[in-house]
Design an enzyme around this catalytic site. Structure first.
Site, mmCIF file in Angstrom:
data_model
loop_
_atom_site.group_PDB
_atom_site.id
_atom_site.type_symbol
_atom_site.label_atom_id
_atom_site.label_comp_id
_atom_site.label_asym_id
_atom_site.label_seq_id
_atom_site.Cartn_x
_atom_site.Cartn_y
_atom_site.Cartn_z
ATOM 1 N N GLN A 1 1.933 3.049 77.359
ATOM 2 C CA GLN A 1 1.751 4.487 77.119
ATOM 3 C C GLN A 1 1.089 5.139 78.319
ATOM 4 O O GLN A 1 0.576 4.466 79.212
ATOM 5 C CB GLN A 1 0.887 4.692 75.877
ATOM 6 C CG GLN A 1 -0.439 3.957 75.932
ATOM 7 C CD GLN A 1 -1.016 3.631 74.567
ATOM 8 O OE1 GLN A 1 -0.661 4.246 73.568
ATOM 9 N NE2 GLN A 1 -1.906 2.653 74.499
ATOM 10 N N GLN B 1 -15.018 7.376 63.612
ATOM 11 C CA GLN B 1 -15.417 5.960 63.746
ATOM 12 C C GLN B 1 -16.328 5.535 62.592
ATOM 13 O O GLN B 1 -16.191 4.436 62.063
ATOM 14 C CB GLN B 1 -16.176 5.711 65.061
ATOM 15 C CG GLN B 1 -15.606 6.387 66.282
ATOM 16 C CD GLN B 1 -14.418 5.671 66.884
ATOM 17 O OE1 GLN B 1 -14.027 4.615 66.394
ATOM 18 N NE2 GLN B 1 -13.836 6.242 67.903
ATOM 19 N N GLU C 1 -6.039 -5.525 70.147
ATOM 20 C CA GLU C 1 -5.595 -4.264 70.784
ATOM 21 C C GLU C 1 -4.485 -4.630 71.771
ATOM 22 O O GLU C 1 -4.639 -5.537 72.582
ATOM 23 C CB GLU C 1 -6.790 -3.597 71.501
ATOM 24 C CG GLU C 1 -6.439 -2.549 72.546
ATOM 25 C CD GLU C 1 -5.753 -1.309 71.979
ATOM 26 O OE1 GLU C 1 -6.333 -0.644 71.118
ATOM 27 O OE2 GLU C 1 -4.616 -1.014 72.429
ATOM 28 N N ALA D 1 -0.641 -6.892 67.249
ATOM 29 C CA ALA D 1 -1.349 -7.201 66.001
ATOM 30 C C ALA D 1 -0.424 -7.855 64.976
ATOM 31 O O ALA D 1 -0.874 -8.672 64.162
ATOM 32 C CB ALA D 1 -1.960 -5.935 65.427
ATOM 33 N N ASP E 1 -7.061 0.855 63.097
ATOM 34 C CA ASP E 1 -7.441 2.033 63.881
ATOM 35 C C ASP E 1 -6.313 2.277 64.880
ATOM 36 O O ASP E 1 -6.457 2.017 66.068
ATOM 37 C CB ASP E 1 -8.769 1.730 64.590
ATOM 38 C CG ASP E 1 -9.253 2.888 65.435
ATOM 39 O OD1 ASP E 1 -8.722 4.004 65.289
ATOM 40 O OD2 ASP E 1 -10.154 2.672 66.263
ATOM 41 N N TYR F 1 -8.419 16.564 65.797
ATOM 42 C CA TYR F 1 -7.154 15.992 65.320
ATOM 43 C C TYR F 1 -6.310 17.122 64.706
ATOM 44 O O TYR F 1 -6.865 18.122 64.219
ATOM 45 C CB TYR F 1 -7.401 14.890 64.278
ATOM 46 C CG TYR F 1 -7.940 13.582 64.844
ATOM 47 C CD1 TYR F 1 -7.843 13.289 66.208
ATOM 48 C CD2 TYR F 1 -8.532 12.635 64.021
ATOM 49 C CE1 TYR F 1 -8.333 12.092 66.718
ATOM 50 C CE2 TYR F 1 -9.023 11.436 64.526
ATOM 51 C CZ TYR F 1 -8.922 11.176 65.877
ATOM 52 O OH TYR F 1 -9.400 10.002 66.379
HETATM 53 N N1 JA2 Z 1 -7.949 6.350 68.391
HETATM 54 C C1 JA2 Z 1 -7.733 5.284 69.199
HETATM 55 C C2 JA2 Z 1 -6.866 4.443 68.509
HETATM 56 C C3 JA2 Z 1 -6.423 3.270 69.095
HETATM 57 C C4 JA2 Z 1 -6.861 2.934 70.390
HETATM 58 C C5 JA2 Z 1 -7.735 3.771 71.064
HETATM 59 C C6 JA2 Z 1 -8.177 4.956 70.485
HETATM 60 C C7 JA2 Z 1 -7.262 6.189 67.278
HETATM 61 N N2 JA2 Z 1 -6.614 5.047 67.313
HETATM 62 C C8 JA2 Z 1 -7.179 7.202 66.158
HETATM 63 C C9 JA2 Z 1 -6.080 8.171 66.476
HETATM 64 C C10 JA2 Z 1 -5.883 9.253 65.471
HETATM 65 C C11 JA2 Z 1 -4.804 10.196 65.955
HETATM 66 C C12 JA2 Z 1 -4.616 11.363 65.061
HETATM 67 N N3 JA2 Z 1 -3.529 12.212 65.522
#
Ligand code: JA2
Length: 362
Positions: free
Chosen positions: A98, A129, A173, A205, A223, A292
């Site tokens: 990405q 978090q 990750e 994962a 997450d 968000y």
């Molecule tokens: N934030 C992250 C992640 C995975 C890796 C690094 C940072 C999130 N997942 C939550 C993303 C929420 C997006 C809502 N549009």
């Protein structure tokens, strides 16, 4: 960042004109407010396809028919785009998976963006978090083994480490660049990796979970990024089945579950898959995260067959865990009242989920 974040909240009050002393005079204005009021000049370093006239707009950029960049076309939230004023772009590079972007914003601190989508900001990361971590971990007694899927910024690890009962934390990750960038630009989150209970696995994962021993975890926290592109599989039935197998009886899953304003169909799909897969409780919770899309984010909480899990009334309240409130830094958002309140749903969502029957099976 600790002081900055607290200043950030105070800053907002002053800018809204709500903070004055007894004489009706404004308190001394913090420097972050002055910067905001002065409408910062454009910087040469504000050069990125998602940044137009100094404003980042959340979107997935792609090449338009005429070869130009198309903005505001994210299929997850068509017809809208939240913008954040950029002070300086600090990092932009393509990883194997990405595009990774970090910028300093005017009012939210540093911002991490993956493929044009905001993942976190220093100012409001606490809400996400803390909730995604303590909703599951405070719902079971004495959690010991935890798996984090995604979460390469380390913030969820930082929150898990408040639980002294936890003995082993695996994190899987896929993108090492996210971890490296977090270590460099977001030390208050990446501090989570320094806990000796953490075991880092850089990889897929789904593969990791296939090899996980049955019943290994008390809790799994997913997450993930939004389910467009590589994260698509993380909202599909086979993924939930492997998680269910990796959890002990009465173990819990907490999965990022999008916005009730924008993604009710996705939420319905996830709930119906999880009701079949997880034989214990299945609940939707939500919280406020201003950066968000639509300003809210949801979580799907599920438990496997076994000891009953009452998600709404935490059996392992954070206030009773010695030192949890202050471990590394003070909790900023989560407490037991926020926990229970997160499960209260507006009527429109209750109605839209009602065809699932008693979706909030206890
Ligand atoms: N934030 C992250 C992640 C995975 C890796 C690094 C940072 C999130 N997942 C939550 C993303 C929420 C997006 C809502 N549009």
């Amino acid at each position: 960042m600790g002081d900055d974040a607290e200043r950030g909240l105070g800053c907002q009050k002053i800018m809204d004109g709500k903070e004055s002393n007894r004489n009706g005079l404004e308190k001394e204005i913090p420097s972050c407010c002055l910067k905001a009021m002065a409408s910062a000049p454009e910087l040469d370093s504000n050069c990125h396809s998602t940044v137009v006239s100094g404003w980042f707009s959340e979107s997935q950029t792609s090449s338009g028919k005429s070869g130009g960049v198309v903005y505001f076309n994210n299929p997850m939230w068509p017809g809208e785009a939240h913008s954040i004023k950029v002070e300086k772009i600090l990092f932009k590079e393509k990883s194997l998976y990405q595009e990774v972007l970090v910028f300093e914003s005017l009012t939210y601190g540093k911002v991490l963006v993956l493929d044009g989508i905001v993942q976190l900001t220093e100012k409001d990361e606490c809400a996400y978090q803390e909730m995604i971590t303590h909703l599951p971990l405070c719902s079971i007694p004495s959690p010991k083994t935890v798996l984090v899927v995604g979460g390469g910024d380390g913030g969820v690890l930082r929150e898990i480490s408040r639980h002294s009962s936890v003995e082993h934390i695996d994190i899987c990750e896929i993108d090492k660049m996210v971890i490296d960038v977090s270590r460099k630009f977001f030390p208050e989150l990446a501090v989570g990796f320094d806990d000796p209970r953490v075991h880092l696995h850089v990889g897929d994962a789904i593969e990791f979970l296939k090899h996980a021993p049955e019943g290994r975890y008390d809790a799994v926290i997913v997450d993930s990024s939004d389910p467009v592109g590589p994260a698509q599989e993380l909202v599909e039935k086979p993924f939930f089945e492997t998680i269910s197998n990796a959890l002990r009886p009465g173990g819990v899953l907490c999965n990022m579950a999008e916005s009730m304003w924008l993604h009710t169909h996705l939420i319905q799909d996830m709930i119906s898959i999880c009701r079949v897969t997880f034989k214990g409780s299945v609940h939707y919770a939500w919280t406020s995260v201003p950066t968000y899309p639509s300003g809210v984010i949801g979580f799907l909480l599920c438990s496997t067959e076994g000891p009953h899990v009452d998600f709404v009334n935490p059996i392992n309240p954070i206030e009773k865990l010695e030192g949890a409130d202050k471990h590394k830094r003070k909790l900023r958002f989560y407490n037991s009242e926020m926990h229970s309140a997160a499960f209260a749903l507006p009527s429109f969502l209750k109605n839209e989920l009602s065809w699932l029957g008693d979706y909030s099976r206890q």
